[in-house]
Motif scaffolding. Structure first.
Motif, mmCIF file in Angstrom:
data_model
loop_
_atom_site.group_PDB
_atom_site.id
_atom_site.type_symbol
_atom_site.label_atom_id
_atom_site.label_comp_id
_atom_site.label_asym_id
_atom_site.label_seq_id
_atom_site.Cartn_x
_atom_site.Cartn_y
_atom_site.Cartn_z
ATOM 1 N N ASP A 48 0.879 -1.394 -0.205
ATOM 2 C CA ASP A 48 0.131 0.077 0.013
ATOM 3 C C ASP A 48 0.774 1.330 0.135
ATOM 4 O O ASP A 48 0.574 2.238 0.691
ATOM 5 N N GLY A 49 2.193 1.163 -0.459
ATOM 6 C CA GLY A 49 2.740 2.415 -0.822
ATOM 7 C C GLY A 49 3.554 2.737 0.476
ATOM 8 O O GLY A 49 3.752 3.937 0.546
ATOM 9 N N GLY A 50 3.767 1.764 1.468
ATOM 10 C CA GLY A 50 4.409 2.403 2.698
ATOM 11 C C GLY A 50 3.760 2.696 3.657
ATOM 12 O O GLY A 50 4.425 2.934 4.801
ATOM 13 N N LYS A 51 2.360 2.457 3.627
ATOM 14 C CA LYS A 51 1.580 2.566 4.847
ATOM 15 C C LYS A 51 1.930 1.339 5.886
ATOM 16 O O LYS A 51 2.262 1.579 7.275
ATOM 17 N N ASN A 52 1.807 0.492 5.547
ATOM 18 C CA ASN A 52 2.104 -0.878 6.209
ATOM 19 C C ASN A 52 3.243 -2.042 5.596
ATOM 20 O O ASN A 52 3.131 -2.021 4.189
ATOM 21 N N TRP A 53 3.613 -2.660 6.230
ATOM 22 C CA TRP A 53 5.029 -3.502 5.787
ATOM 23 C C TRP A 53 4.658 -4.777 6.458
ATOM 24 O O TRP A 53 4.207 -5.113 7.476
ATOM 25 N N LEU A 74 0.236 -0.724 -4.358
ATOM 26 C CA LEU A 74 1.450 0.322 -4.617
ATOM 27 C C LEU A 74 2.471 -0.398 -3.843
ATOM 28 O O LEU A 74 2.719 -0.671 -2.858
ATOM 29 N N ARG A 119 11.861 -2.721 0.923
ATOM 30 C CA ARG A 119 12.663 -1.933 1.788
ATOM 31 C C ARG A 119 13.951 -3.104 2.340
ATOM 32 O O ARG A 119 13.313 -3.796 3.386
ATOM 33 N N VAL A 166 5.327 7.968 -4.917
ATOM 34 C CA VAL A 166 4.215 8.262 -4.029
ATOM 35 C C VAL A 166 4.532 9.282 -3.023
ATOM 36 O O VAL A 166 5.675 9.505 -2.813
ATOM 37 N N SER A 167 3.607 9.796 -2.398
ATOM 38 C CA SER A 167 3.632 10.688 -1.098
ATOM 39 C C SER A 167 4.334 10.166 -0.042
ATOM 40 O O SER A 167 3.842 8.705 0.265
ATOM 41 N N CYS A 202 9.405 1.497 10.434
ATOM 42 C CA CYS A 202 8.003 1.532 10.844
ATOM 43 C C CYS A 202 7.458 0.486 10.236
ATOM 44 O O CYS A 202 7.668 0.357 9.161
ATOM 45 N N MET A 203 6.689 -0.322 10.775
ATOM 46 C CA MET A 203 5.806 -1.510 10.158
ATOM 47 C C MET A 203 4.538 -1.341 9.966
ATOM 48 O O MET A 203 3.805 -1.854 9.119
ATOM 49 N N GLU A 204 3.571 -0.367 10.841
ATOM 50 C CA GLU A 204 2.098 -0.368 10.709
ATOM 51 C C GLU A 204 1.981 0.992 10.875
ATOM 52 O O GLU A 204 2.257 1.919 11.597
ATOM 53 N N ASN A 205 0.846 1.456 9.989
ATOM 54 C CA ASN A 205 0.219 2.785 9.931
ATOM 55 C C ASN A 205 1.506 3.950 9.909
ATOM 56 O O ASN A 205 1.447 4.558 10.766
ATOM 57 N N CYS A 206 2.152 3.831 8.860
ATOM 58 C CA CYS A 206 3.438 4.465 8.880
ATOM 59 C C CYS A 206 3.179 5.982 8.369
ATOM 60 O O CYS A 206 3.925 6.899 8.564
ATOM 61 N N LYS A 207 2.043 5.878 7.643
ATOM 62 C CA LYS A 207 1.631 7.222 7.082
ATOM 63 C C LYS A 207 0.035 7.542 7.000
ATOM 64 O O LYS A 207 -0.414 6.371 6.734
ATOM 65 N N GLU A 208 -0.360 8.856 7.086
ATOM 66 C CA GLU A 208 -1.771 8.823 6.822
ATOM 67 C C GLU A 208 -2.239 8.414 5.410
ATOM 68 O O GLU A 208 -3.120 7.532 5.549
ATOM 69 N N SER A 209 -1.705 9.027 4.565
ATOM 70 C CA SER A 209 -2.328 8.391 3.221
ATOM 71 C C SER A 209 -1.238 8.430 1.949
ATOM 72 O O SER A 209 -0.076 8.812 2.368
ATOM 73 N N VAL A 210 -1.444 7.949 1.160
ATOM 74 C CA VAL A 210 -0.704 7.692 -0.072
ATOM 75 C C VAL A 210 -1.231 8.001 -1.437
ATOM 76 O O VAL A 210 -2.218 7.812 -1.515
ATOM 77 N N GLU A 211 -0.460 9.064 -2.143
ATOM 78 C CA GLU A 211 -1.043 9.520 -3.350
ATOM 79 C C GLU A 211 0.099 9.241 -4.291
ATOM 80 O O GLU A 211 1.190 9.459 -3.894
#
Lengths: 388, 333
Positions: free
Chosen positions: A303-308, A337, A341, A387-388, B164-173
């Motif tokens: 998901d583009g780096g939110k969760n790994w 996405l 890493r 991605v952002s 970081c492994m979880e909820n590393c950022k709010e949103s992804v664009e």
């Protein structure tokens, strides 16, 4: 209905295939003809001084076959007979020496697997996503098992004097490519290689002899190695001043940026390897490496780096060599996405592009080890994105 | 303790290979060369790729200009704007240049060419003579522009924090797409670029290039009248072509096909040259190289024969086209 490939007798099950003398040195079967090095024409002025790319999207495991391992020449790949090969050690040594190829074969030998990455690998991606394929974005890399003599062995044979702090290594081709290496690295793990993956070096990889500088940028791995000069200081040759130096945002440039930082990339799925099999089990795989040591962990994000999620390493990471990783998922056609890493045994964690840009700007050209993103669409096609 | 392998390197052997020059001048042989001599030598030996004023032809390296651009987007790195040591210029020119004819410059010729290069960067006057005596007096503008790799202190602490492994950022664009630029070669077996231009920094040299491909084999037909002035003008313009195309006695194929006998031949018809499918198709379609077709091709290579692999932008001026045509006809028999 029943599959005719099974129910009908096929020609290969009736007649003959090739005899044992059809190809004394075999080539890949014709159905794999697309697994080849590729050149990006606009990148350089002339193919004689240029680079091509390893088809890492289509390879598996970690060993790169020599025939599709990327090439970088500064004045073309020369043809030199072993009989015509000479290696000179001189400068600040007790005994300036000349070795023939046969001499090298009489020193104690070692076998080591190392990656070679061009410092410019991913260099085109500094300013934004540009090339749509992992072969082009991360393909200036290969990984081979080398056989040779340690540079230390030869330096000891010549007797390095205490004033000798650097070695200058030079190739025999018309580019006279030469680089300065600190004596500590020269005595540590540099290798004078004459075989790769069990066979003689291919012409394009420096036959008959090349230098290996484990973990350090590929330009230092001088091919057709002919001369080792022990010196007090660095030569500051063209390839270590005007090139292979990294310009920062404020206009100053880093020099002697030898180490290749930890990096990883997903090789499949990727733009050249779309998902064609539909929903269900999907193998996500890729490569990781670090010039500082061994890979200890690779994380994959969908998901583009939110969760790994931690990927599975095919084998424990080896120092300065490629590591293969896998993440097996059940894909239901959702957009992804994809990112990988890498973490190495020094604790270094591969940064994002934004993290690198925050420190270096966008003009570095070299040493881009940022996390790569593939946007996998619901139809299975993938695209190189940021991605952002 | 030594294995006793190898043999002693003889002094004359060491002298033959030990040519490198260090920043403090170690390795420089005695000699000298003037800007004036360098200008002539540069024009003969270097300008094909680097331009008459060291400004660079197409995407071959630019050796002059670019002052004060290092902190801008796409900095121009030249001898004047970037190189920290003059020794590197001398060493590289002497050992590795000219491209394809390395190690043919004498020490004096090298001093002269280096003198001309620094003159082109406004670092010395036109009456300057460079020698081993005054070599270290030349000041390189970017000599202080380099720092030793500091990643270990600047980056490593930042990049060795726990991941970081979880909820590393709010949103992804998605913020950028490779397909927007579309510079990826599309056909595995097609070495032609998919798009016209490079986008940013190329890795090693600089970027795209003059490649070339044109014509065919011998056909004779000597031109009825030859205008020597036009031929001479054509020879100058032909420098843009020379990196890839050879012409004249014994000319062989290079990056582009030999241009001997091109006039009157079928397109894609020179024996032994690997043409693009597009050029072969043009020839099979009946295209023959004559004044008109060569002229049109030189003005717009990609437009006239789409997808051919000559990556030359084209000659904008009709006069240049006419001159090159005259030169090819006069020389390429």
């Amino acid at each position: 209905g029943p599959d005719p490939l099974i129910t009908e007798v096929q020609p290969w099950a009736t007649g003959f295939g090739d005899g044992v003398d059809a190809t004394p040195y075999g080539l890949p079967i014709k159905y794999e003809a697309d697994v080849v090095r590729r050149n990006v024409g606009w990148l350089t002025a002339d193919v004689i001084s240029s680079i091509n790319f390893t088809p890492i999207h289509a390879l598996e495991g970690t060993i790169t076959p020599q025939g599709c391992a990327f090439e970088r020449h500064h004045s073309g790949a020369i043809e030199m007979r072993k009989e015509d090969y000479r290696l000179m050690i001189h400068g600040l040594v007790d005994r300036p020496l000349v070795f023939t190829y046969e001499d090298l074969e009489r020193f104690p030998r070692v076998n080591q697997t190392y990656f070679l990455e061009c410092a410019a690998n991913s260099g085109m991606e500094w300013a934004g996503a540009q090339l749509n394929g992992v072969q082009f974005t991360q393909g200036m890399i290969h990984n081979m098992e080398y056989t040779g003599v340690t540079l230390r062995t030869l330096l000891e044979e010549a007797g390095v004097q205490t004033a000798g702090k650097w070695v200058y290594v030079e190739g025999a081709d018309a580019s006279s490519n030469g680089r300065s290496i600190p004596i500590e690295k020269a005595l540590d793990d540099c290798l004078i290689a004459f075989k790769a993956n069990g066979e003689a070096l291919r012409k394009e990889h420096g036959y008959p002899v090349r230098l290996c500088v484990p973990g350090w940028e590929g330009n230092m791995w001088v091919k057709w190695l002919r001369r080792i000069e022990v010196m007090e200081g660095p030569v500051e040759s063209r390839e270590e001043t005007s090139k292979y130096t990294d310009t920062l945002e404020d206009g100053t440039s880093r020099k002697w940026t030898w180490v290749m930082d930890a990096k990883s990339v997903i090789t499949s799925p990727s733009p050249q390897m779309p998902i064609k099999h539909g929903n269900g089990p999907l193998v996500i795989t890729g490569l990781a490496w670090s010039g500082r040591g061994a890979i200890t962990k690779v994380d994959v994000s969908l998901d583009g780096g939110k969760n790994w999620k931690e990927a599975r390493l095919a084998n424990p990471g080896q120092p300065m060599a490629l590591t293969r990783f896998y993440l097996d998922i059940n894909w239901q056609g959702e957009e992804m996405l994809l990112q990988a890493r890498a973490t190495d045994d020094t604790g270094y964690v591969q940064p994002t592009k934004d993290q690198l840009r925050a420190i270096r700007g966008e003009n570095s050209v070299y040493h881009n080890n940022a996390i790569q993103t593939w946007w996998v669409k619901s139809n299975g096609e993938a695209e190189n994105v940021e991605v952002s | 303790e030594p294995f006793g392998l190898g043999r002693a390197a003889l002094p004359e052997e060491i002298a033959a290979w030990n040519l490198d020059v260090s920043p403090d001048g170690t390795g420089l042989p005695p000699g000298s060369g003037s800007v004036a001599d360098g200008e002539e030598l540069f024009s003969d030996r270097c300008a094909v790729c680097h331009g008459e004023f060291a400004e660079g032809v197409d995407n071959w390296p630019k050796l002059a200009g670019g002052m004060d651009t290092l902190n801008r987007k796409d900095p121009l790195k030249t001898v004047g704007s970037y190189w920290p040591y003059l020794s590197t210029v001398w060493d590289y020119a002497h050992r590795s240049m000219p491209f394809g004819n390395a190690q043919t410059l004498s020490a004096d010729e090298t001093y002269a060419i280096v003198a001309y290069i620094i003159y082109s960067n406004d670092l010395v006057d036109d009456d300057f003579v460079l020698s081993n005596e005054n070599f270290l007096e030349v000041e390189m503008p970017n000599a202080d522009g380099f720092i030793v790799d500091d990643r270990e202190t600047v980056e490593y602490p930042e990049f060795s924090k726990p991941a970081c492994m979880e909820n590393c950022k709010e949103s992804v664009e998605i913020t950028a797409h490779a397909t927007v630029l579309d510079v990826t070669p599309n056909d595995p077996n097609d070495d032609a670029p998919a798009a016209e231009a490079p986008a940013t920094d190329a890795p090693a040299e600089e970027a795209a290039a003059p490649a070339a491909e044109a014509a065919t084999e011998v056909a004779a037909a000597a031109p009825a009248e030859v205008d020597p002035a036009l031929v001479a003008a054509g020879e100058t313009v032909f420098k843009k072509c020379k990196a890839c195309h050879k012409i004249g006695e014994g000319a062989k194929h290079a990056t582009g096909p030999s241009l001997n006998g091109v006039v009157g031949r079928k397109a894609g018809g020179a024996d032994g040259f690997k043409y693009s499918p597009a050029m072969i198709a043009a020839g099979e379609g009946g295209m023959v190289w004559d004044h008109e077709t060569i002229g049109a091709y030189l003005k717009d290579p990609k437009g006239f024969v789409p997808k051919n692999k000559m990556s030359f932008a084209g000659l904008k001026k009709d006069d240049d086209v006419a001159a090159v045509l005259a030169y090819i006809e006069a020389t390429g028999q």
